[in-house]
Design a protein around this motif. Structure first.
Motif, PDB file in Angstrom:
ATOM      1  N   GLY A  16      28.337  36.727  51.278  1.00 56.23           N
ATOM      2  CA  GLY A  16      27.020  37.237  51.411  1.00 56.23           C
ATOM      3  C   GLY A  16      26.175  37.791  50.116  1.00 56.23           C
ATOM      4  N   GLY A  17      27.171  37.705  49.099  1.00 56.81           N
ATOM      5  CA  GLY A  17      26.478  38.301  47.682  1.00 56.81           C
ATOM      6  C   GLY A  17      26.652  39.893  47.541  1.00 56.81           C
ATOM      7  N   GLY A  18      26.764  40.344  46.305  1.00 56.96           N
ATOM      8  CA  GLY A  18      26.952  41.709  46.175  1.00 56.96           C
ATOM      9  C   GLY A  18      27.678  41.930  44.810  1.00 56.96           C
ATOM     10  N   ALA A  19      28.190  42.784  44.304  1.00 56.53           N
ATOM     11  CA  ALA A  19      28.978  43.212  42.994  1.00 56.53           C
ATOM     12  C   ALA A  19      30.265  42.356  42.806  1.00 56.53           C
ATOM     13  N   ARG A  20      30.295  41.910  41.624  1.00 58.69           N
ATOM     14  CA  ARG A  20      31.254  41.024  41.062  1.00 58.69           C
ATOM     15  C   ARG A  20      32.660  41.781  41.444  1.00 58.69           C
ATOM     16  N   ILE A  21      33.689  40.750  42.045  1.00 58.05           N
ATOM     17  CA  ILE A  21      34.871  41.323  42.262  1.00 58.05           C
ATOM     18  C   ILE A  21      35.761  40.678  41.018  1.00 58.05           C
ATOM     19  N   VAL A  22      36.676  41.569  40.379  1.00 59.12           N
ATOM     20  CA  VAL A  22      37.619  41.039  39.373  1.00 59.12           C
ATOM     21  C   VAL A  22      38.761  40.960  40.003  1.00 59.12           C
ATOM     22  N   GLY A  23      39.474  39.835  40.626  1.00 56.98           N
ATOM     23  CA  GLY A  23      40.787  39.939  41.245  1.00 56.98           C
ATOM     24  C   GLY A  23      41.818  39.492  40.283  1.00 56.98           C
ATOM     25  N   ASP A  24      42.357  40.545  39.509  1.00 58.83           N
ATOM     26  CA  ASP A  24      43.418  40.274  38.809  1.00 58.83           C
ATOM     27  C   ASP A  24      44.849  40.471  39.444  1.00 58.83           C
ATOM     28  N   ASP A  25      45.034  39.243  40.385  1.00 62.11           N
ATOM     29  CA  ASP A  25      46.032  39.061  41.257  1.00 62.11           C
ATOM     30  C   ASP A  25      46.723  37.732  40.866  1.00 62.11           C
ATOM     31  N   ASN A  26      46.524  36.970  39.616  1.00 60.29           N
ATOM     32  CA  ASN A  26      46.841  35.622  39.684  1.00 60.29           C
ATOM     33  C   ASN A  26      48.288  35.486  39.521  1.00 60.29           C
ATOM     34  N   THR A  27      49.259  34.656  39.792  1.00 62.34           N
ATOM     35  CA  THR A  27      50.376  34.429  39.737  1.00 62.34           C
ATOM     36  C   THR A  27      50.724  33.404  38.758  1.00 62.34           C
ATOM     37  N   LEU A  28      49.792  32.719  38.401  1.00 64.54           N
ATOM     38  CA  LEU A  28      50.241  31.614  37.409  1.00 64.54           C
ATOM     39  C   LEU A  28      49.055  31.538  36.199  1.00 64.54           C
ATOM     40  N   PRO A  29      49.763  31.074  35.117  1.00 64.48           N
ATOM     41  CA  PRO A  29      48.684  31.204  33.938  1.00 64.48           C
ATOM     42  C   PRO A  29      47.871  29.958  34.267  1.00 64.48           C
ATOM     43  N   ASP A  30      46.707  29.883  33.229  1.00 65.64           N
ATOM     44  CA  ASP A  30      45.863  28.830  33.218  1.00 65.64           C
ATOM     45  C   ASP A  30      46.345  27.983  32.377  1.00 65.64           C
ATOM     46  N   LEU A  31      46.241  26.558  32.654  1.00 65.31           N
ATOM     47  CA  LEU A  31      46.609  25.544  31.698  1.00 65.31           C
ATOM     48  C   LEU A  31      45.536  24.861  31.120  1.00 65.31           C
ATOM     49  N   ALA A  32      45.507  24.650  29.840  1.00 64.74           N
ATOM     50  CA  ALA A  32      44.508  23.982  29.174  1.00 64.74           C
ATOM     51  C   ALA A  32      45.033  22.979  28.071  1.00 64.74           C
ATOM     52  N   ASN A  89      46.244  33.588  29.488  1.00 61.34           N
ATOM     53  CA  ASN A  89      45.930  34.549  30.586  1.00 61.34           C
ATOM     54  C   ASN A  89      44.943  34.123  31.503  1.00 61.34           C
ATOM     55  N   PRO A  90      45.476  34.332  32.951  1.00 59.67           N
ATOM     56  CA  PRO A  90      44.529  34.125  33.683  1.00 59.67           C
ATOM     57  C   PRO A  90      43.545  35.451  34.119  1.00 59.67           C
ATOM     58  N   GLU A  91      42.503  35.173  35.180  1.00 58.05           N
ATOM     59  CA  GLU A  91      41.463  36.088  35.538  1.00 58.05           C
ATOM     60  C   GLU A  91      40.781  35.507  36.582  1.00 58.05           C
ATOM     61  N   THR A  92      40.487  35.999  37.423  1.00 56.85           N
ATOM     62  CA  THR A  92      39.480  35.217  38.642  1.00 56.85           C
ATOM     63  C   THR A  92      38.326  36.341  38.915  1.00 56.85           C
ATOM     64  N   THR A  93      37.229  35.868  38.873  1.00 59.86           N
ATOM     65  CA  THR A  93      35.858  36.540  39.179  1.00 59.86           C
ATOM     66  C   THR A  93      35.408  35.976  40.683  1.00 59.86           C
ATOM     67  N   ILE A  94      34.860  36.689  41.297  1.00 58.03           N
ATOM     68  CA  ILE A  94      34.746  36.394  42.930  1.00 58.03           C
ATOM     69  C   ILE A  94      33.427  37.037  43.212  1.00 58.03           C
ATOM     70  N   SER A  95      32.629  36.228  43.956  1.00 61.96           N
ATOM     71  CA  SER A  95      31.290  36.939  44.752  1.00 61.96           C
ATOM     72  C   SER A  95      31.707  37.033  46.122  1.00 61.96           C
ATOM     73  N   PRO A  96      31.497  38.302  46.578  1.00 61.70           N
ATOM     74  CA  PRO A  96      31.538  38.859  47.983  1.00 61.70           C
ATOM     75  C   PRO A  96      31.061  37.787  48.907  1.00 61.70           C
TER      76      PRO A  96
END
Length: 387
Positions: A194-210, A185-192
């Motif tokens: 210039g900085g600021g509160a974390r963005i959790v972008g639950d927009d992934n279209t592909l699973p993570d490969l491990a 299951n994928p999940e992306t955490t993003i910094s805006p």
């Protein structure tokens, strides 16, 4: 009347069939219940601030929560039973002479409800829930990118947190011998920008490969793991009209070497866009640039743990763990975490294999890109009964 009688007979037959089917399954199923009850008490002090009541960093160590830039306050005392754990395992012999295994495991960490005012009640949460059939595993468990066998024996929930891959999530995994590969299951955490509160972008279209390969021997084991993932963020509701992706990858080398009765556990991880996989998301996987495009953040971590048996009932563990991020401060700002490290030592006493009593001292430090830093000292005691 005849229709009513026929319907009643049909329901009775259906119920009897269902009962017989369930009884047949139970006859072929082995059920196990295991886990432990653990009570923890800890004294924590911080050089540059404090953690508020209910903060998860008061239950166990999170590198990104060590306060920085505040004023030193008095020592905090906390006691809880949140590590207490229950595990249900079933093994069923199927009609095709194969076996299916199912696991459900719960504990009480990181749940949103509960307080210390009256009853100290906390909700259970799911840790693992999966089935195994032949070489396949389907459900939620440890990421294939993580080597659980290198986790040290510490009173803290994780121990070598700064340099450790630590993720549980839903997946489909195939294993054969020392080789494992999974889609997770994928999940992306993003910094805006210039900085600021974390963005959790639950927009992934592909699973993570491990993937992982483990070499084993009487000397212990050595493993090489790789991670390939897509970072994605879509936000077309505002004026920015963001739709961006970035590819990220990482590698992790882990080992456990037996030194007589003692052992040495090692982990080294490097990558771009690791984000939530390393150090409990001490920094995000990516940052938005001025054009609202994702740029992956490079990070790395190392950990080392030595376990020494003094005799049949006494043992100690000594650990060191470090995390470092290569932030582009022109994008992330300077308020983000640059590096963290922690060290700990404990003494454990087990009068029997089921009972363990222990004490542990930990020291941790966190530094921001501004150069500001803060440290934590923690003395922890625990009692544990495993069944």
């Amino acid at each position: 009347m005849r229709t009513h009688i026929a319907a009643t007979v049909a329901l009775a037959i259906t119920g009897l069939t269902t009962f017989n089917t369930q009884a047949n399954i139970l006859d072929k199923t082995d059920v196990k219940f295991s886990g432990y009850v653990k009570a923890d008490a800890m004294f924590s002090s911080y050089s540059d601030g404090t953690l508020a009541a209910g903060n998860i960093g008061r239950d166990f160590y999170l590198p990104s929560l060590t306060p920085v830039g505040g004023n030193e306050e008095s020592t905090q005392f906390d006691a809880h039973i949140k590590q207490t754990r229950f595990r249900f395992t079933t093994n069923t012999n199927l009609d095709n002479n194969e076996t299916v295994t199912a696991v459900i495991e719960l504990d009480f960490h990181a749940t949103p409800d509960g307080n210390e005012r009256v009853s100290n009640s906390y909700e259970p949460r799911v840790r693992h829930a999966f089935i195994k059939y032949n070489n396949w595993l389907i459900g939620q468990t440890w990421s294939t990118f993580q080597d659980v066998r290198t986790l040290p024996e510490t009173l803290d929930f994780i121990g070598t947190t700064d340099g450790t891959i630590f993720v549980r999530q839903a997946m489909v995994k195939y294993s054969s011998g020392g080789f494992e590969v999974s889609l997770e299951n994928p999940e992306t955490t993003i910094s805006p920008f210039g900085g600021g509160a974390r963005i959790v972008g639950d927009d992934n279209t592909l699973p993570d490969l491990a993937a992982r390969y483990t070499f084993k021997g009487d000397w212990g084991h050595f493993a090489v793991a790789g991670l390939l993932r897509q970072l994605e963020y879509v936000d077309k509701q505002g004026s920015a009209n963001i739709d961006t992706t970035e590819t990220s990858a990482g590698i992790s080398l882990t080992a456990k070497f037996m030194l007589g009765q003692d052992d040495l556990r090692l982990m080294a991880t490097f990558g771009s866009g690791l984000g939530r996989y390393l150090a409990l998301n001490a920094v995000n996987g990516a940052v938005l640039n001025a054009n609202n495009e994702l740029e992956a953040i490079d990070s790395s971590g190392i950990s080392i743990a030595y376990r020494h048996l003094w005799n049949d009932t006494w043992r100690s563990n000594f650990t060191y763990s470090m995390f470092s991020a290569d932030n582009d401060t022109a994008l992330t700002g300077t308020a983000t975490t640059k590096q963290t490290y922690s060290a700990r030592a404990n003494i454990l006493f087990s009068p029997s294999k089921e009972l363990t009593f222990g004490a542990e001292y930990a020291y941790a430090k966190r530094e921001l890109e501004t150069g500001a830093d803060g440290d934590m000292s923690r003395l922890q005691f625990s009692a544990k009964y495993a069944f």
